[in-house]
Design an enzyme around this catalytic site. Structure first.
Site, PDB file in Angstrom:
ATOM      1  N   LYS A 142      -3.238  21.893  14.732  1.00 55.90           N
ATOM      2  CA  LYS A 142      -2.396  22.432  15.799  1.00 55.90           C
ATOM      3  C   LYS A 142      -2.457  23.936  15.688  1.00 55.90           C
ATOM      4  CE  LYS A 142       2.195  22.148  17.915  1.00 55.90           C
ATOM      5  NZ  LYS A 142       1.825  21.799  19.272  1.00 55.90           N
ATOM      6  N   HIS A 202       0.620  26.655  30.880  1.00 56.53           N
ATOM      7  CA  HIS A 202       0.752  27.432  29.642  1.00 56.53           C
ATOM      8  C   HIS A 202      -0.375  28.459  29.458  1.00 56.53           C
ATOM      9  CE1 HIS A 202       3.701  24.447  28.997  1.00 56.53           C
ATOM     10  NE2 HIS A 202       2.928  23.517  28.464  1.00 56.53           N
ATOM     11  N   ASP A 257      23.317   7.535  39.440  1.00 53.79           N
ATOM     12  CA  ASP A 257      22.054   7.200  40.089  1.00 53.79           C
ATOM     13  C   ASP A 257      21.683   8.438  40.912  1.00 53.79           C
ATOM     14  OD1 ASP A 257      20.015   6.422  41.705  1.00 53.79           O
ATOM     15  OD2 ASP A 257      20.744   4.366  41.912  1.00 53.79           O
ATOM     16  N   ASP A 310      -2.240  19.622  32.826  1.00 58.28           N
ATOM     17  CA  ASP A 310      -1.162  19.537  31.833  1.00 58.28           C
ATOM     18  C   ASP A 310      -0.992  20.850  31.053  1.00 58.28           C
ATOM     19  OD1 ASP A 310       0.826  17.970  30.420  1.00 58.28           O
ATOM     20  OD2 ASP A 310      -0.541  17.923  28.709  1.00 58.28           O
TER      21      ASP A 310
END
Ligand code: BG6
Length: 489
Positions: free
Chosen positions: A342, A237, A92, A232
């Site tokens: 892509k 990137h 944990d 994101d």
């Protein structure tokens, strides 16, 4: 044994049963092992909160490995060796108690690599717990993105880690930096004087960076909706790619020399505010459309979607860098989900010749382009003008490629996944391909002002059909400057 020498270590993967670990990290570790790039004494420790039998979890890791590694690469001997190094331990992450047992598991003085494939909110607690049981001094920590969702929250995460770890032992992942072509970009720029002398506003008219994905959001809606495409993809990137293109040559190939130059670029980025919010940026959100000929739902119709969301799944923008090298040279960035294919590529457009002597109707083709393809078909190609062959062609011009296709050029060499390279570099203690705290912070600062501008303007994303190249206004963004996105079909 491989040519590169790698010291032994214990590699502890926190969040070992999560998607990233199962899909990317274990396959990458396996490939390193297969290539003899893990030291024989290196041990792998899978740590996760899941209770249940260790053997069951190890079996599940193996099953995923077999799914995500190409069948031809599964070699019984290599797989056996890999599994023999691997143990599972329930932990944990927030509770100090379990860490004592962890410390007892770790032999001698071997360096510990602690890879956090968990939510950033627990990074601080893990660091503190490692410190409490005396492990911090021999540990390098690897932090996955996203590190925060704005400047303030990223500072909180970084500061929590910095209480226990100096920057020299913190490795922040941006997996784009591990891609083969991205590294080749450094070689191309700084090992060839041919390009470096042309690499500025005298010779380059503009630069395009496209990172398009065919997939939609699917199972990740909950996470993605809080982030959006700017946070994101652009904050990390695409800005990293922009830095590698735009930075000055570093004085040496050391991590700090490279990162110092990247930071200068981030600091020189002109904020996009005021009128720029409508002329220099486009936010989009996909609606239902087609992917590979099949109907696909819109973003707001994906599983678990909130039908009111105004999160963007596409961003196109024009960035300007305020320095001598790049004055007047726009960088057009574009990234989205549910695009036709892509494709990640950078296109450097060189200026026209100063005086044009050929037929006027051929003028549009003119201009050399350097195309750096990250995926698919990694490679670099330089488009040059030549004459069409044949007696009947007169001086008809043709734009053709001088091409270096990596997988053809070195047919026998497999192109490694970005994570293989990055994990190897952490084991070697080399920070070149990792992001420094100030880089993350300057990138957030630039994105934060843009997000604040959107919020204040109440700017809603423009719809685009799944399977298209984004909203029409993203085409207008570049045509307004008399240019077009390269190669759109
Ligand atoms: C991740 C993003 O960082 O990069 C994802 O969170 C995205 O949304 C992924 O799909 C793209 O990576 P790649 O290597 O497939 O281009």
């Amino acid at each position: 044994m491989a040519a590169i020498s790698v010291e032994p270590c214990t590699f502890a993967l926190f969040g070992a049963l999560g998607d990233l670990a199962l899909r990317k990290l274990f396959p990458a570790l396996y490939q390193l092992d297969r290539a003899n790039l893990l030291h024989p004494d290196t041990r792998l420790l899978a740590l996760a909160r899941e209770v249940g039998s260790a053997q069951e979890h190890l079996d599940s890791i193996e099953a995923h490995l077999r799914r995500h590694v190409p069948e031809a690469d599964i070699e019984p001997a290599a797989l056996g060796r890999f599994l023999a190094r691997l143990n599972y331990q329930h932990l944990d992450f927030l509770q100090p108690e379990g860490y004592q047992a962890l410390a007892e598991q770790l032999p001698g003085e071997l360096p510990l690599i602690a890879y956090f494939a968990t939510a950033a909110a627990v990074y601080g607690a893990i660091c503190e717990n490692l410190d409490k049981v005396g492990l911090a001094a021999r540990t390098r920590v690897v932090l996955e993105k996203p590190i925060g969702h704005d400047l303030e929250s990223s500072r909180r995460v970084n500061d929590a880690v910095a209480r226990f770890f100096p920057e020299s032992r913190v490795y922040r992942i941006d997996h784009y930096l591990g891609k083969e072509t991205v590294q080749n970009l450094i070689a191309l720029r700084f090992a060839n004087s041919l390009f470096e002398t042309q690499w500025n506003q005298n010779s380059i008219s503009h630069v395009e960076i496209t990172v398009a994905e065919k997939v939609g959001i699917e199972g990740r809606w909950g996470y993605f909706d809080k982030a959006g495409q700017l946070r994101d993809m652009i904050q990390n990137h695409l800005l990293q790619l922009l830095c590698l293109i735009a930075m000055d040559p570093p004085s040496e190939l050391s991590a700090d020399a490279i990162r110092d130059e990247k930071v200068k670029v981030l600091k020189a980025l002109a904020p996009i505010t005021g009128d720029g919010l409508s002329t220099s940026v486009v936010r989009g959100q996909y609606i239902a459309g087609y992917s590979e000929g099949k109907p696909v739902p819109g973003y707001l119709e994906e599983d678990n979607a909130n039908a009111q969301s105004d999160t963007e799944t596409f961003v196109a923008l024009r960035a300007d860098i305020r320095n001598w090298r790049w004055s007047g040279v726009p960088f057009y960035l574009r990234t989205g989900k549910r695009m036709p294919q892509k494709l990640s590529q950078i296109v450097i457009h060189f200026k026209e010749t100063p005086h044009y002597i050929f037929a006027p109707e051929q003028r549009l083709q003119i201009g050399n382009k350097l195309i750096i393809r990250l995926q698919p078909d990694e490679g670099i190609s330089l488009r040059v003008m030549t004459k069409e062959q044949g007696l009947d062609k007169g001086m008809q011009l043709r734009s053709g490629p001088l091409q270096l296709n990596f997988s053809d050029a070195w047919r026998s060499a497999r192109i490694p996944d970005a994570y293989e390279r990055l994990l190897l570099e952490v084991m070697r203690g080399n920070q070149n391909l990792f992001v420094r705290k100030d880089e993350i912070e300057y990138a957030w600062k630039w994105c934060d002002q843009l997000i604040a501008g959107w919020r204040n303007a109440g700017d809603a994303p423009k719809p685009y059909a799944a399977g298209s190249w984004g909203p029409m206004s993203s085409i207008a963004l570049i045509t307004r400057d008399g240019r077009a996105w390269y190669g759109d079909i």
